[in-house]
Write an enzyme that holds these catalytic residues in place. Structure first.
Site, short mmCIF file in Angstrom:
data_model
loop_
_atom_site.label_atom_id
_atom_site.label_comp_id
_atom_site.label_asym_id
_atom_site.label_seq_id
_atom_site.Cartn_x
_atom_site.Cartn_y
_atom_site.Cartn_z
N SER A 13 0.84 -1.20 0.00
CA SER A 13 0.00 0.00 0.00
C SER A 13 0.87 1.24 0.00
CB SER A 13 -0.92 0.02 1.23
OG SER A 13 -0.16 0.09 2.43
N SER A 139 11.04 9.90 7.56
CA SER A 139 9.99 10.91 7.56
C SER A 139 10.63 12.26 7.88
CB SER A 139 8.94 10.58 8.61
OG SER A 139 8.03 11.65 8.79
N TYR A 152 6.42 7.84 17.00
CA TYR A 152 6.75 7.72 15.58
C TYR A 152 8.00 8.53 15.26
CZ TYR A 152 6.03 8.00 10.49
OH TYR A 152 6.17 7.95 9.13
N LYS A 156 11.80 7.26 13.99
CA LYS A 156 12.40 7.79 12.77
C LYS A 156 13.72 8.49 13.07
CE LYS A 156 9.12 6.39 10.01
NZ LYS A 156 9.36 5.30 9.03
#
Length: 262
Positions: A13, A139, A152, A156
Site C-alpha cells: 500500500s 519521515s 513515531y 524515525k
C-alpha cells in the site's frame, strides 16, 4: 533501475505500492514484502513487465525471530539483491500523556528494530559482493518532532542515527546508504496510525489528504536512489521545517506548538 534486483518492504500500500509500480515499469526485478499476502498479490498483478521478475515474500517486521530466515529467502529468490528499500512501518496519532508504553514499544519494534534487523542480516551479502544500496524511508519528523507523533518521531530519529553511522562504516565496501524523508503524502498512513491504546485511528489527516500523490513521491524516491543521494526531503512546504529547526530553532519551537496535526 533496469535489471536491478530490489527488495521492497511495505509494498502492499501507499508509497511502497507506488514504488512497486514505478520500479517494475523501469524493468527492475522486485521482491515485494509486507504482512498481507492478498494485497501483495494484487500489487504484483498490476505491476508492469514479466511476472517472473516479481516475487512475493510475506514479512512481518514485528516478528524479530523470522527476519533472518526471511532475509536468506529474499537473497535466494533471484540469487542476489542490489537494493533494499526499507519502507515498511506504522505511524501514530496520540498525545504523550495518554499513550501506553506498549504503543511506543510496537512503534520501535516495527519502525526501528525490524528495519535494522533485515539491514544487518543483508549486510554480509552486500559486503561479499562489494556492492549494494540501503534505502530507508523515514519521515520529515525524523528531523523534527511534532505533536501527536512522539513515538513515531522517536523511531524515525533512531533510524537516522543508525543509517548515518552505517554509511560511514560501509563506504570502503562500495555500499551506499540513502535516507528518504517524505512529508505529507496522500496515503492511508494516518488511517492506519496507532492511537494511545494501540487501536487504528481510522481517520484521514487533512494534511495527508492534501499531500503529494504517492506516484510523484515514488518518482522522486527513484530519482534519489539513481543519483545515490545521501538524504532527501520530499513533500510540500512542510520540508522547510527542516531548515527552520536548523537555523531558527526558537522560532520553530514556537511555531510547532500551534501546528494542526489532526
Amino acid at each position: 533501475m533496469t535489471n536491478k534486483t530490489i527488495w521492497l518492504t511495505g509494498a502492499s500500500s501507499g508509497i511502497g505500492e507506488a514504488l512497486a509500480y514505478h520500479l517494475s515499469a523501469q524493468g527492475a526485478q522486485l521482491i515485494l514484502s509486507s504482512r498481507r499476502v492478498d494485497e501483495l498479490e494484487r500489487v504484483k498483478s498490476q505491476c508492469e513487465g514479466s511476472p517472473e521478475n516479481i516475487k512475493i515474500l510475506p514479512l512481518d517486521l514485528a516478528q524479530a525471530n523470522s527476519l533472518q530466515t526471511a532475509t536468506q529467502q529474499a537473497i535466494q529468490l533471484f540469487g542476489h539483491i542490489d537494493i533494499l528499500i526499507n519502507n515498511g512501518g506504522i505511524s501514530q496519532r496520540s498525545l504523550t500523556k495518554d499513550t501506553d508504553l506498549s504503543v511506543y514499544r510496537k512503534l520501535m519494534e516495527v519502525n526501528y528494530f525490524g528495519t535494522i534487523a533485515i539491514t544487518k542480516y543483508l549486510l554480509p551479502h552486500f559486503a561479499e559482493r562489494k556492492n549494494g544500496h540501503f534505502v530507508v524511508i523515514t519521515s520529515l519528523v525524523g528531523k523534527f518532532g511534532t505533536p501527536y507523533r512522539s513515538g513515531y518521531s522517536a523511531a524515525k530519529h533512531a533510524l537516522h542515527g543508525f543509517f548515518d553511522s552505517l554509511r560511514a562504516e560501509v563506504f570502503n565496501d562500495n555500499i551506499k546508504v540513502s535516507i528518504i524523508c517524505p512529508g505529507f503524502i496522500h496515503t492511508n498512513v494516518s488511517i492506519n496510525a496507532l492511537t494511545e491504546k494501540g487501536d487504528k485511528l481510522n481517520q484521514m489527516d487533512e494534511a495527508q489528504a492534501n499531500g503529494m500523490s504517492p506516484e510523484e513521491c515514488a518518482r522522486q524516491i527513484t530519482k534519489a536512489i539513481e543519483k545515490e543521494k545521501l538524504e532527501v526531503y520530499i513533500g510540500g512546504k512542510e520540508r522547510f521545517g527542516v531548515y527552520l529547526k536548523r537555523f531558527l530553532p526558537g522560532y520553530f519551537a514556537r511555531m510547532v506548538r500551534g501546528v494542526r496535526v489532526r
